[in-house]
Design a protein around this motif. Sequence first.
Motif, mmCIF file in Angstrom:
data_model
loop_
_atom_site.group_PDB
_atom_site.id
_atom_site.type_symbol
_atom_site.label_atom_id
_atom_site.label_comp_id
_atom_site.label_asym_id
_atom_site.label_seq_id
_atom_site.Cartn_x
_atom_site.Cartn_y
_atom_site.Cartn_z
ATOM 1 N N PHE A 1 0.827 -1.204 0.000
ATOM 2 C CA PHE A 1 0.000 0.000 0.000
ATOM 3 C C PHE A 1 0.860 1.253 0.000
ATOM 4 O O PHE A 1 1.737 1.402 0.859
ATOM 5 C CB PHE A 1 -0.930 0.005 1.221
ATOM 6 C CG PHE A 1 -1.869 -1.167 1.254
ATOM 7 C CD1 PHE A 1 -3.081 -1.120 0.578
ATOM 8 C CD2 PHE A 1 -1.532 -2.332 1.938
ATOM 9 C CE1 PHE A 1 -3.951 -2.207 0.593
ATOM 10 C CE2 PHE A 1 -2.390 -3.427 1.958
ATOM 11 C CZ PHE A 1 -3.598 -3.364 1.278
ATOM 12 N N ASP A 2 0.603 2.148 -0.957
ATOM 13 C CA ASP A 2 1.450 3.333 -1.070
ATOM 14 C C ASP A 2 0.670 4.640 -1.133
ATOM 15 O O ASP A 2 1.145 5.634 -1.686
ATOM 16 C CB ASP A 2 2.358 3.217 -2.297
ATOM 17 C CG ASP A 2 1.576 3.207 -3.607
ATOM 18 O OD1 ASP A 2 0.334 3.065 -3.552
ATOM 19 O OD2 ASP A 2 2.199 3.347 -4.676
ATOM 20 N N SER A 3 -0.521 4.666 -0.558
ATOM 21 C CA SER A 3 -1.288 5.918 -0.563
ATOM 22 C C SER A 3 -0.638 6.903 0.404
ATOM 23 O O SER A 3 0.030 6.504 1.374
ATOM 24 C CB SER A 3 -2.738 5.666 -0.150
ATOM 25 O OG SER A 3 -2.830 5.436 1.240
ATOM 26 N N ASP A 4 -0.845 8.189 0.148
ATOM 27 C CA ASP A 4 -0.255 9.199 1.025
ATOM 28 C C ASP A 4 -0.799 9.064 2.442
ATOM 29 O O ASP A 4 -0.085 9.319 3.415
ATOM 30 C CB ASP A 4 -0.522 10.605 0.481
ATOM 31 C CG ASP A 4 -2.010 10.883 0.301
ATOM 32 O OD1 ASP A 4 -2.611 11.449 1.210
ATOM 33 O OD2 ASP A 4 -2.542 10.514 -0.759
ATOM 34 N N THR A 5 -2.048 8.610 2.576
ATOM 35 C CA THR A 5 -2.642 8.432 3.902
ATOM 36 C C THR A 5 -1.935 7.331 4.673
ATOM 37 O O THR A 5 -1.608 7.489 5.857
ATOM 38 C CB THR A 5 -4.143 8.088 3.786
ATOM 39 O OG1 THR A 5 -4.813 9.148 3.105
ATOM 40 C CG2 THR A 5 -4.759 7.916 5.169
ATOM 41 N N ASP A 6 -1.675 6.202 4.011
ATOM 42 C CA ASP A 6 -0.981 5.088 4.661
ATOM 43 C C ASP A 6 0.424 5.509 5.093
ATOM 44 O O ASP A 6 0.863 5.214 6.209
ATOM 45 C CB ASP A 6 -0.880 3.888 3.710
ATOM 46 C CG ASP A 6 -2.210 3.178 3.519
ATOM 47 O OD1 ASP A 6 -2.970 3.081 4.497
ATOM 48 O OD2 ASP A 6 -2.490 2.741 2.387
ATOM 49 N N SER B 1 1.617 8.553 5.599
ATOM 50 C CA SER B 1 1.555 9.566 6.644
ATOM 51 C C SER B 1 1.240 8.956 8.005
ATOM 52 O O SER B 1 1.870 9.298 9.010
ATOM 53 C CB SER B 1 0.491 10.612 6.280
ATOM 54 O OG SER B 1 0.370 11.583 7.293
ATOM 55 N N TYR C 1 9.783 3.320 5.133
ATOM 56 C CA TYR C 1 8.559 2.855 4.478
ATOM 57 C C TYR C 1 8.974 2.325 3.116
ATOM 58 O O TYR C 1 9.551 3.055 2.301
ATOM 59 C CB TYR C 1 7.569 4.015 4.322
ATOM 60 C CG TYR C 1 6.153 3.601 4.038
ATOM 61 C CD1 TYR C 1 5.180 3.643 5.033
ATOM 62 C CD2 TYR C 1 5.758 3.173 2.774
ATOM 63 C CE1 TYR C 1 3.854 3.269 4.783
ATOM 64 C CE2 TYR C 1 4.452 2.807 2.507
ATOM 65 C CZ TYR C 1 3.498 2.860 3.517
ATOM 66 O OH TYR C 1 2.206 2.490 3.264
ATOM 67 N N LEU D 1 7.941 7.799 -3.024
ATOM 68 C CA LEU D 1 6.979 7.843 -1.929
ATOM 69 C C LEU D 1 6.916 9.236 -1.321
ATOM 70 O O LEU D 1 5.856 9.691 -0.886
ATOM 71 C CB LEU D 1 7.332 6.808 -0.861
ATOM 72 C CG LEU D 1 7.263 5.343 -1.304
ATOM 73 C CD1 LEU D 1 7.572 4.420 -0.131
ATOM 74 C CD2 LEU D 1 5.900 5.011 -1.896
ATOM 75 N N LYS E 1 4.690 11.119 -3.623
ATOM 76 C CA LYS E 1 3.284 10.760 -3.414
ATOM 77 C C LYS E 1 2.755 11.382 -2.128
ATOM 78 O O LYS E 1 1.618 11.878 -2.081
ATOM 79 C CB LYS E 1 3.135 9.240 -3.375
ATOM 80 C CG LYS E 1 1.684 8.770 -3.244
ATOM 81 C CD LYS E 1 1.616 7.265 -3.270
ATOM 82 C CE LYS E 1 1.825 6.713 -4.666
ATOM 83 N NZ LYS E 1 0.674 7.007 -5.549
ATOM 84 N N LEU E 2 3.585 11.361 -1.097
ATOM 85 C CA LEU E 2 3.180 11.942 0.174
ATOM 86 C C LEU E 2 2.967 13.444 0.028
ATOM 87 O O LEU E 2 1.985 13.996 0.517
ATOM 88 C CB LEU E 2 4.251 11.667 1.234
ATOM 89 C CG LEU E 2 3.981 12.162 2.654
ATOM 90 C CD1 LEU E 2 2.711 11.538 3.197
ATOM 91 C CD2 LEU E 2 5.161 11.831 3.554
ATOM 92 N N GLY F 1 -0.322 14.543 -1.527
ATOM 93 C CA GLY F 1 -1.546 14.412 -0.746
ATOM 94 C C GLY F 1 -1.508 15.157 0.574
ATOM 95 O O GLY F 1 -2.304 14.898 1.458
#
Length: 219
Positions: free
Chosen positions: A99-104, A106, A116, A144, A147-148, A151
């Motif tokens: 999982f590489d979403s900015d929410t994950d 962060s 990470y 990453l 991506k962070l 978001g």
Amino acid sequence: MNKPFSKSLADDGSEPIRILVADDHVTVLEGLVAIIGRQPDMSVVAGAVNGREAVDLWRQHRPDVALLDLRMPLLDGVSAIEEICRQDMGARIIILTTFDSDTDISKAIKAGARGYLLKDAPREELLSCIRKVHTGQTSLAPELVTKLAAGLSSIPLTTRERDVLTLLARGLSNKEIGGSLFISETTVKSHLRSIFTKLNVLSRTEAMAAASQRGLVKL
């Protein structure tokens, strides 16, 4: 997979990096244990198949580095990090996930992760990440960080924080920044902590990458 692991001294006579690995997919767990176990400077001291077991084994073995999956039963990776860091704020933990979403990213960083990494990362990148985190560094791949940054919340930097960030981008030390802005080095460090929090980063390098991505500085 709660069984003892052991290894003698590394090739140079030093103690190997003691590592806890946690992943609920046994095949992935065994693969990581095999890869890490082949390194002369590393030793897997325990393997866990869920987050609760990871916390218990961390408490039992106090590894140098913990490598945790993000999505695990009983206790997810972020919750496991929070429990471990409540016992030791200096714990060195890496999230290894798909999982590489900015929410994950962060959430993991805010919980206390020092690194990470995605599961499709090259083997050498994984090993390099472990070594960096073991020495007290942070490790977050550039893609990453990007991506962070994309978001990030829109919490604005203060004028003074922008001044500090600009001088940081020029390569000035904390002492030099303080001298340029006529503030103490302690105040500079306070501004940096605030900047890191607002940018959701862990280090000066990551702050520069995130700030550049947002157009706050030009590198």
